[in-house]
Design an enzyme around this catalytic site. Structure first.
Site, PDB file in Angstrom:
ATOM      1  N   ARG A   1       0.841  -1.204   0.000  1.00 54.89           N
ATOM      2  CA  ARG A   1       0.000   0.000   0.000  1.00 54.89           C
ATOM      3  C   ARG A   1       0.876   1.254   0.000  1.00 54.89           C
ATOM      4  NH1 ARG A   1      -2.228   1.493   6.045  1.00 54.89           N
ATOM      5  NH2 ARG A   1      -0.600   0.427   7.225  1.00 54.89           N
TER       6      ARG A   1
ATOM      7  N   ARG B   1      -4.803  -1.246   4.360  1.00 55.68           N
ATOM      8  CA  ARG B   1      -4.331  -2.500   3.751  1.00 55.68           C
ATOM      9  C   ARG B   1      -5.457  -3.196   2.980  1.00 55.68           C
ATOM     10  NH1 ARG B   1      -2.223  -2.606   9.076  1.00 55.68           N
ATOM     11  NH2 ARG B   1       0.008  -2.127   9.149  1.00 55.68           N
TER      12      ARG B   1
ATOM     13  N   ASN C   1      -4.702  -7.721  -4.973  1.00 53.61           N
ATOM     14  CA  ASN C   1      -3.835  -8.810  -4.510  1.00 53.61           C
ATOM     15  C   ASN C   1      -4.555 -10.139  -4.317  1.00 53.61           C
ATOM     16  OD1 ASN C   1      -1.578  -7.217  -4.523  1.00 53.61           O
ATOM     17  ND2 ASN C   1      -1.764  -6.612  -2.381  1.00 53.61           N
TER      18      ASN C   1
ATOM     19  N   GLN D   1      -1.700 -19.174  -6.002  1.00 55.78           N
ATOM     20  CA  GLN D   1      -0.685 -19.692  -5.080  1.00 55.78           C
ATOM     21  C   GLN D   1      -1.256 -20.827  -4.227  1.00 55.78           C
ATOM     22  OE1 GLN D   1       1.190 -16.379  -3.055  1.00 55.78           O
ATOM     23  NE2 GLN D   1       2.373 -15.904  -4.866  1.00 55.78           N
TER      24      GLN D   1
ATOM     25  N   VAL E   1       2.399 -13.007   4.115  1.00 58.46           N
ATOM     26  CA  VAL E   1       2.890 -11.698   4.540  1.00 58.46           C
ATOM     27  C   VAL E   1       2.225 -10.588   3.719  1.00 58.46           C
ATOM     28  CG1 VAL E   1       4.969 -10.250   4.702  1.00 58.46           C
ATOM     29  CG2 VAL E   1       5.100 -12.682   5.287  1.00 58.46           C
ATOM     30  N   GLY E   2       1.974 -10.867   2.420  1.00 62.77           N
ATOM     31  CA  GLY E   2       1.402  -9.842   1.523  1.00 62.77           C
ATOM     32  C   GLY E   2       0.039  -9.375   2.009  1.00 62.77           C
ATOM     33  N   ASN E   3      -0.212  -8.083   1.952  1.00 61.05           N
ATOM     34  CA  ASN E   3      -1.447  -7.506   2.499  1.00 61.05           C
ATOM     35  C   ASN E   3      -2.615  -7.495   1.520  1.00 61.05           C
ATOM     36  OD1 ASN E   3      -0.876  -6.781   5.194  1.00 61.05           O
ATOM     37  ND2 ASN E   3       0.525  -5.191   4.416  1.00 61.05           N
TER      38      ASN E   3
ATOM     39  N   ASP F   1       3.204  -6.710  14.362  1.00 62.28           N
ATOM     40  CA  ASP F   1       2.452  -5.902  15.332  1.00 62.28           C
ATOM     41  C   ASP F   1       2.847  -6.297  16.755  1.00 62.28           C
ATOM     42  OD1 ASP F   1       0.941  -4.987  13.031  1.00 62.28           O
ATOM     43  OD2 ASP F   1       0.059  -6.994  13.070  1.00 62.28           O
TER      44      ASP F   1
ATOM     45  N   ARG G   1       6.197  -4.840  17.435  1.00 62.90           N
ATOM     46  CA  ARG G   1       6.052  -3.393  17.632  1.00 62.90           C
ATOM     47  C   ARG G   1       5.533  -3.102  19.039  1.00 62.90           C
ATOM     48  NH1 ARG G   1       3.297  -2.554  11.630  1.00 62.90           N
ATOM     49  NH2 ARG G   1       5.243  -2.025  10.561  1.00 62.90           N
TER      50      ARG G   1
ATOM     51  N   HIS H   1      -4.608  -7.906  10.736  1.00 60.00           N
ATOM     52  CA  HIS H   1      -3.423  -7.043  10.569  1.00 60.00           C
ATOM     53  C   HIS H   1      -3.880  -5.808   9.802  1.00 60.00           C
ATOM     54  CE1 HIS H   1       0.602  -5.618   9.901  1.00 60.00           C
ATOM     55  NE2 HIS H   1       0.504  -5.756   8.588  1.00 60.00           N
TER      56      HIS H   1
END
Ligand code: LMR
Length: 303
Positions: A71, A77, A84, A91, A108-110, A138, A141, A166
């Site tokens: 993004r 996201r 996406n 996949q 992992v891709g948003n 997160d 963080r 997320h």
């Protein structure tokens, strides 16, 4: 590079890397392989590069699904879902047809949770528990902010939890968190927790984009490694993992990818059960659940 250097599976486990990208990136892919070669990593047995999903996913034990459009400033996201979502259909199918039956798939891709749901639903011959999405960034963080606020080390902190999506509705929950055995909430106070900490963790990705002009890269890669390393090798501490729901935990509906506090051992994760959820937490968990339900509705045709 960190997978090849041993950060993922430890210093005694040789690795084979299959790196997959779209045809337009074939040359860049060659460059990445050349650099990997030039590192002469003792653990790296072989690097295969390919633009074919079936080749790339053949007999793999672990998949990091990082390919997606990131993004930009001012976007959420979830805005990426249309662009996406489709990537994860192909996949999921290719994983189902080619990967080992106990493959660990890390999205992992948003928007990571819903992309993971798409991949999982399209991988008809794999089990839901093969699929996770990343909220470890997160979680990390939250640990780091709490350590800075209290002048402690992230090592001193136990029982951190990120619930839900997320996205900016994620809920960083300190109700069970301790620092050197003391209740974190008593140390930081309700005001800081509610007014500063929760929004800071939820908005950190957007703040990084503002500062860097690009979305997080190194810290996201680090979190992906942390997540999969703990999933495989086990972790004594709680870790936050977005995992498939079965409708039996904390009132979260079935068939979402939802972040819970988890523990890990013997290559499996277990959601921490039996926690008291007060009305403050319930309200936030409901908000992030509702967002995941509406994301799921948006991609129904891909599931
Ligand atoms: C992050 O949290 O840093 C990543 O998910 C990138 C983003 O879009 O925020």
């Amino acid at each position: 590079f960190r997978v090849a250097s041993g950060s993922l599976l430890g210093p005694d486990q040789p690795v084979i890397l299959n790196i997959v990208d779209i045809p337009e990136m074939e040359n860049r892919l060659k460059g990445v392989k050349m650099e990997l070669d030039d590192c002469a990593f003792p653990l790296l047995v072989k690097t295969n590069t390919t633009t074919s999903l079936s080749e790339g996913f053949k007999d793999i034990d672990i998949a990091f699904l990082v390919g997606s459009k990131p993004r930009g400033p001012g976007m959420e996201r979830g805005d990426l879902l249309k662009q996406n979502g489709k990537i994860f259909v192909d996949q999921g199918k290719a994983l189902s047809d080619n990967a080992k039956r106990n493959v660990k798939v890390m999205v992992v891709g948003n928007p990571a949770n819903t992309n993971c749901l798409i991949a999982m639903k399209n991988a008809k011959s794999l089990k839901p528990e093969n699929f996770n999405a990343m909220t470890r960034l997160d979680h990390n963080r939250a640990l780091s902010q709490l350590a800075q606020k209290t002048g402690t080390s992230t090592n001193d902190i136990e029982n951190m939890a990120i619930w839900g999506n997320h996205s900016s509705t994620m809920y960083a929950d300190l109700h069970n968190t301790t620092i050197n055995g003391k209740k974190a909430l008593d140390l930081v106070g309700k005001e800081w927790y509610e007014k500063e900490f929760i929004p800071l963790v939820a908005q950190r990705g957007a703040e990084i984009i503002k500062a860097r002009g690009a979305s997080s890269a190194a810290s996201a890669a680090n979190a992906a490694i942390d997540h999969v390393r703990d999933w495989i090798l086990g972790s004594k501490k709680w870790v936050s993992m977005a995992v498939p729901t079965d409708g039996k935990l904390y009132g979260i509906p079935k068939d979402l990818i939802f972040s819970f506090p988890c523990t890990t051992s013997n290559g499996n994760y277990q959601v921490v059960t039996g926690l008291d959820i007060n009305s403050f937490s319930q309200e936030r968990i409901k908000k992030t659940t509702d967002e995941l339900l509406s994301e799921r509705k948006e991609v129904e045709h891909l599931l």
